[in-house]
Design an enzyme around this catalytic site. Sequence first.
Site, PDB file in Angstrom:
ATOM      1  N   ASN A   9       1.250  -0.977   0.122  1.00 13.34           N
ATOM      2  CA  ASN A   9      -0.345  -0.107   0.143  1.00 13.34           C
ATOM      3  C   ASN A   9       0.855   1.121   0.019  1.00 13.34           C
ATOM      4  O   ASN A   9       1.962   1.747   1.002  1.00 13.34           O
ATOM      5  CB  ASN A   9      -0.918   0.054   1.414  1.00 13.34           C
ATOM      6  CG  ASN A   9      -1.979   1.438   1.375  1.00 13.34           C
ATOM      7  OD1 ASN A   9      -1.735   1.999   0.455  1.00 13.34           O
ATOM      8  ND2 ASN A   9      -2.291   1.572   2.656  1.00 13.34           N
ATOM      9  N   LYS A  11      -0.103   4.093  -0.180  1.00 11.54           N
ATOM     10  CA  LYS A  11      -0.654   5.960   0.551  1.00 11.54           C
ATOM     11  C   LYS A  11      -0.327   6.598  -0.415  1.00 11.54           C
ATOM     12  O   LYS A  11      -0.758   6.272  -1.962  1.00 11.54           O
ATOM     13  CB  LYS A  11       0.268   5.746   1.744  1.00 11.54           C
ATOM     14  CG  LYS A  11       0.045   4.406   2.327  1.00 11.54           C
ATOM     15  CD  LYS A  11       0.217   4.966   4.103  1.00 11.54           C
ATOM     16  CE  LYS A  11      -0.482   2.998   4.951  1.00 11.54           C
ATOM     17  NZ  LYS A  11      -1.237   3.479   6.487  1.00 11.54           N
ATOM     18  N   HIS A  98      -9.838   1.049   4.602  1.00 10.19           N
ATOM     19  CA  HIS A  98      -8.481   1.162   5.012  1.00 10.19           C
ATOM     20  C   HIS A  98      -8.875   2.052   6.238  1.00 10.19           C
ATOM     21  O   HIS A  98      -9.672   3.279   6.314  1.00 10.19           O
ATOM     22  CB  HIS A  98      -7.727   1.717   4.230  1.00 10.19           C
ATOM     23  CG  HIS A  98      -5.937   2.122   5.461  1.00 10.19           C
ATOM     24  ND1 HIS A  98      -5.890   2.616   6.073  1.00 10.19           N
ATOM     25  CD2 HIS A  98      -4.886   0.906   5.021  1.00 10.19           C
ATOM     26  CE1 HIS A  98      -4.295   2.540   6.638  1.00 10.19           C
ATOM     27  NE2 HIS A  98      -4.393   1.645   5.903  1.00 10.19           N
ATOM     28  N   GLU A 147      -6.453  -4.951  10.797  1.00 10.70           N
ATOM     29  CA  GLU A 147      -5.051  -4.006  10.579  1.00 10.70           C
ATOM     30  C   GLU A 147      -4.849  -3.180  12.318  1.00 10.70           C
ATOM     31  O   GLU A 147      -6.527  -1.880  11.628  1.00 10.70           O
ATOM     32  CB  GLU A 147      -5.290  -2.876   9.272  1.00 10.70           C
ATOM     33  CG  GLU A 147      -4.782  -3.561   8.175  1.00 10.70           C
ATOM     34  CD  GLU A 147      -4.083  -2.646   6.936  1.00 10.70           C
ATOM     35  OE1 GLU A 147      -2.642  -3.168   6.955  1.00 10.70           O
ATOM     36  OE2 GLU A 147      -4.479  -1.428   7.043  1.00 10.70           O
ATOM     37  N   GLY A 153       1.871   2.149  10.757  1.00  6.42           N
ATOM     38  CA  GLY A 153       3.214   3.093  11.390  1.00  6.42           C
ATOM     39  C   GLY A 153       3.696   2.969  12.181  1.00  6.42           C
ATOM     40  O   GLY A 153       3.900   3.837  12.282  1.00  6.42           O
ATOM     41  N   SER A 184       2.651  -2.152  10.593  1.00  4.57           N
ATOM     42  CA  SER A 184       3.960  -2.237  11.066  1.00  4.57           C
ATOM     43  C   SER A 184       4.617  -3.655  11.058  1.00  4.57           C
ATOM     44  O   SER A 184       5.644  -4.826  11.297  1.00  4.57           O
ATOM     45  CB  SER A 184       4.666  -2.133  12.578  1.00  4.57           C
ATOM     46  OG  SER A 184       4.177  -1.212  12.330  1.00  4.57           O
ATOM     47  N   GLY A 205       2.636  -1.209   4.817  1.00  2.00           N
ATOM     48  CA  GLY A 205       2.810   0.148   4.259  1.00  2.00           C
ATOM     49  C   GLY A 205       4.460   0.667   3.473  1.00  2.00           C
ATOM     50  O   GLY A 205       4.288   1.182   2.524  1.00  2.00           O
TER      51      GLY A 205
HETATM   52  P1  PGA Z   1       2.391   0.415   7.743  1.00  2.00           P
HETATM   53  O1  PGA Z   1       0.470   0.017   7.328  1.00  2.00           O
HETATM   54  O2  PGA Z   1       3.122  -1.507   7.141  1.00  2.00           O
HETATM   55  O3  PGA Z   1       3.710   1.738   7.661  1.00  2.00           O
HETATM   56  O4  PGA Z   1       1.930  -0.279   9.271  1.00  2.00           O
HETATM   57  C1  PGA Z   1       0.115  -0.474   6.897  1.00  2.00           C
HETATM   58  C2  PGA Z   1      -1.580  -0.065   6.208  1.00  2.00           C
HETATM   59  O5  PGA Z   1      -1.539   1.022   6.267  1.00  2.00           O
HETATM   60  O6  PGA Z   1      -1.223  -0.796   5.685  1.00  2.00           O
END
Ligand code: PGA
Length: 221
Positions: A9, A11, A98, A147, A153, A184, A205
């Site tokens: 993703n 983003k 999401h 999630e 994040g 993460s 992410g």
């Molecule tokens: P992250 O995000 O891997 O940065 O924790 C995952 C997501 O938001 O799908």
Amino acid sequence: MDKVFIVANLKSYKNQQEAQEWLYSLRTNNSKIDFTKKEVIICPPFQLLADFSSFIKTNNLPFKLGAQNVSPFPEGAYTGEINAKQLKDYCEYVIIGHSERRQYFKEDDEMLKTKVQQSWSKGVIPIFCVQNENNPIPDEVSIVAYEPVFAIGSGTPDTPENAEMVARSIKEKKENIKVLYGGSIDSLNVKNFTSSSNLGGVLVGSASLDPLEFIRISENA
Ligand code: PGA
């Protein structure tokens, strides 16, 4: 065989130049990913979908494409929206629900259900995000990503044991559903999740922004 899904993703990151560098690196370094066992799906922002699609085709790369969002409406007078029929030109998949969409864009269960129906009607497969086992999951959904918000994040993932428990309880309610874990994930922890019997892959992410790290995740998953 049921493939392990690895979903990037991206983003709201990367302009055209940055995306091109990311793709060049992916093209050069993907030879150790076992695509017979893994479905590797890249979800860039809308403005890059056409570029990603033509790059993947031109270079004959085994990656799949997804979008990060879809309009709840069909084609029509809905300024600023991108609908499922338009996505279908480029994408097999779309991320829906999401937690950032729920939080910042106030998308509620009713709207998410409509988005799932729109996507499904055009043959774009929803990857439906939930924050816990109690979030409603629309009927048409066959892939869910668990999630937990605290893990997104933050650098602190959920434990594989808890993710496994949540996945199991989702599967008890809904048959034939694939459950991914997101939050993460990196190349060092990914295997702890993908080796759980109830988890069918991961949604990545931050760590996917670095192409080499994303490739390591895809190798190690
Ligand atoms: P992250 O995000 O891997 O940065 O924790 C995952 C997501 O938001 O799908």
